[in-house]
Design a protein around this motif. Structure first.
Motif, PDB file in Angstrom:
ATOM      1  N   THR A 132       0.842  -1.205   0.000  1.00 30.65           N
ATOM      2  CA  THR A 132       0.000   0.000   0.000  1.00 30.65           C
ATOM      3  C   THR A 132       0.872   1.247   0.000  1.00 30.65           C
ATOM      4  OG1 THR A 132      -1.842  -1.086   1.121  1.00 30.65           O
ATOM      5  CG2 THR A 132      -1.692   1.297   1.358  1.00 30.65           C
ATOM      6  N   VAL A 171       0.954   5.847  -0.799  1.00 30.24           N
ATOM      7  CA  VAL A 171       0.368   7.135  -1.143  1.00 30.24           C
ATOM      8  C   VAL A 171       1.445   7.911  -1.876  1.00 30.24           C
ATOM      9  CG1 VAL A 171      -0.718   9.248  -0.293  1.00 30.24           C
ATOM     10  CG2 VAL A 171      -1.062   7.079   0.933  1.00 30.24           C
ATOM     11  N   ASP A 213      -1.966  16.451   2.743  1.00 25.86           N
ATOM     12  CA  ASP A 213      -2.902  15.399   2.349  1.00 25.86           C
ATOM     13  C   ASP A 213      -2.213  14.044   2.266  1.00 25.86           C
ATOM     14  OD1 ASP A 213      -4.952  17.203   2.212  1.00 25.86           O
ATOM     15  OD2 ASP A 213      -4.900  17.422   0.033  1.00 25.86           O
ATOM     16  N   THR A 218      -3.419  10.962   4.474  1.00 25.76           N
ATOM     17  CA  THR A 218      -3.894   9.767   3.781  1.00 25.76           C
ATOM     18  C   THR A 218      -3.098   8.541   4.212  1.00 25.76           C
ATOM     19  OG1 THR A 218      -4.550  11.121   1.886  1.00 25.76           O
ATOM     20  CG2 THR A 218      -4.369   8.749   1.522  1.00 25.76           C
ATOM     21  N   LEU A 247      -4.969   5.294   5.866  1.00 26.63           N
ATOM     22  CA  LEU A 247      -4.849   3.940   5.326  1.00 26.63           C
ATOM     23  C   LEU A 247      -4.230   2.990   6.347  1.00 26.63           C
ATOM     24  CD1 LEU A 247      -3.633   4.619   1.664  1.00 26.63           C
ATOM     25  CD2 LEU A 247      -5.944   4.090   2.449  1.00 26.63           C
ATOM     26  N   ARG A 256      -3.523  -1.095  -1.392  1.00 27.34           N
ATOM     27  CA  ARG A 256      -4.227   0.051  -1.950  1.00 27.34           C
ATOM     28  C   ARG A 256      -3.221   1.090  -2.428  1.00 27.34           C
ATOM     29  NH1 ARG A 256      -8.262   1.310   2.882  1.00 27.34           N
ATOM     30  NH2 ARG A 256      -6.455   0.559   4.056  1.00 27.34           N
ATOM     31  N   HIS A 257      -3.519   1.696  -3.569  1.00 29.24           N
ATOM     32  CA  HIS A 257      -2.634   2.687  -4.169  1.00 29.24           C
ATOM     33  C   HIS A 257      -3.395   3.994  -4.334  1.00 29.24           C
ATOM     34  CE1 HIS A 257      -0.236  -0.837  -6.141  1.00 29.24           C
ATOM     35  NE2 HIS A 257      -0.043  -0.750  -4.841  1.00 29.24           N
ATOM     36  N   VAL A 258      -2.875   5.081  -3.766  1.00 31.59           N
ATOM     37  CA  VAL A 258      -3.513   6.391  -3.840  1.00 31.59           C
ATOM     38  C   VAL A 258      -2.517   7.384  -4.433  1.00 31.59           C
ATOM     39  CG1 VAL A 258      -4.584   8.277  -2.550  1.00 31.59           C
ATOM     40  CG2 VAL A 258      -4.959   5.898  -1.835  1.00 31.59           C
ATOM     41  N   LEU A 289      -2.220  11.400  -5.502  1.00 30.33           N
ATOM     42  CA  LEU A 289      -2.852  12.698  -5.299  1.00 30.33           C
ATOM     43  C   LEU A 289      -2.365  13.715  -6.337  1.00 30.33           C
ATOM     44  CD1 LEU A 289      -2.608  12.820  -1.406  1.00 30.33           C
ATOM     45  CD2 LEU A 289      -4.549  12.115  -2.803  1.00 30.33           C
TER      46      LEU A 289
END
Length: 340
Positions: free
Chosen positions: A165, A167, A305, A309, A313, A326-328, A330
């Motif tokens: 995972t 961000v 952010d 984030t 997570l 999970r990959h976010v 921004l």
């Protein structure tokens, strides 16, 4: 009186009714320390009203928690810890944890022995999760933590195939917008100062630079690329190297604000005016960008952010481990000031 409602009440519903987070509800259920009496009473009232029955297996697991997470910096060159990026991320992560009962531990790791010690420390139940920053391409630490089942979130990623995972900011897109702006100003000999080639963030920003030139049908030259390490000193050195190889340069995209600041100093020393002779754009939008001479046009990545984030997570995975990573990513924003 207990509210009658269909279905089985969830931990999230208890948290929403009590006006707290999931972690706080878990700590009340497990009679953990560090919860205000007023908060504990609010959670207990919500549990009673909803008729919530805790999952005993989850409760048993939660009872072994340390109520602590680690922010681990894996940069092998400890001089880099003086750069603004690190302090900004530490601040944003700390702010995101303010309203929780979770303690933040700051750890520095740079050798294989230190990696092994960290994994054993985590395996011993001393932390409930780990956030990693400044991870280089061949770093095995994220995989080592995954193997022991510890919730882990990366700031950035090691490659395009990252299996942990993470961000990240839209590094390639931010670089494209910077170079497109330089092209729009009529600059045609645009150089770049990259970050370390073994970091995916630097590879993405270099890719964005190249894509912007290709899309515009603009000329590119290998002599217009020099590598730095995100420090001001490396930016100064790289800019001097670029000027010696390609004195015709009229625009520069530096992959960090600190390198851009070093580039400004090198241009001044060489008698080049900014932006009249050479336009300069950085990346990050640190406070530094507003104090350079001239003030720095830069790509803003949302560090606050990103930190929030990462924390969100990680806390979610600590409560309920995700089936898959999970990959976010921004968005970034070009901020125009005086240097370009």
């Amino acid at each position: 009186m207990r509210r009658q409602r269909p279905g089985t009440p969830t931990l999230e519903e208890v948290a929403a009714l009590a006006g707290v987070g999931r972690g706080t509800v878990s700590r009340v259920i497990n009679n953990a320390a560090g919860v205000k009496d007023s908060t504990r009473r609010a959670v207990q009232r919500a549990i009673a009203e909803l008729g919530y029955v805790p999952n005993l297996a989850a409760r048993s697991l939660a009872g072994r928690r340390a109520d602590a997470v680690a922010l681990v910096m894996t940069e092998p060159d400890w001089r880099q810890f003086g750069e603004p990026f690190f302090s900004e991320i530490v601040r944003s992560v700390g702010d995101a944890l303010t309203d929780t009962e979770v303690q933040l531990l700051l750890t520095l790791v740079r050798t294989d022995a230190e990696r092994r010690r960290l994994v054993e420390y985590a395996r011993g139940g001393r932390v409930d999760g780990v956030m990693l920053m400044s991870v280089h391409a061949e770093d095995a630490l994220p995989d080592m933590l995954a193997e022991v089942g510890l919730p882990t979130v990366l700031l950035g990623r090691r490659s395009g195939d990252e299996a942990v995972t993470y961000v990240d900011a839209d590094n390639a897109g931010g670089a494209r917008s910077a170079v497109a702006h330089l092209l729009g100003l009529g600059r045609r000999s645009i150089a770049t100062i990259t970050g370390p080639s073994d970091m995916y963030v630097a590879q993405c920003r270099l890719r964005g630079y190249r894509e912007a030139l290709e899309r515009a049908g603009a000329e590119s030259d290998a002599a217009w690329t020099a590598e730095g390490d995100f420090s001001a000193e490396s930016g100064h050195r790289a800019m001097a190297e670029l000027l010696s190889r390609a004195p015709e340069i009229d625009g520069v995209f530096a992959a960090s604000d600190t390198m851009a600041a070093g580039a400004l100093n090198a241009l001044r020393a060489a008698g080049r005016r900014v932006p009249e002779d050479v336009a300069v754009i950085g990346f990050d939008d640190f406070p530094l960008a507003q104090h350079t001479d001239p003030k720095l046009t830069t790509v803003r990545q949302p560090l606050e952010d990103i930190g929030r984030t990462m924390v969100r997570l990680l806390l979610e995975e600590m409560e309920e481990p995700a089936v898959a990573w999970r990959h976010v990513i921004l968005r970034t924003e070009l901020v125009l000031r005086d240097s370009a």
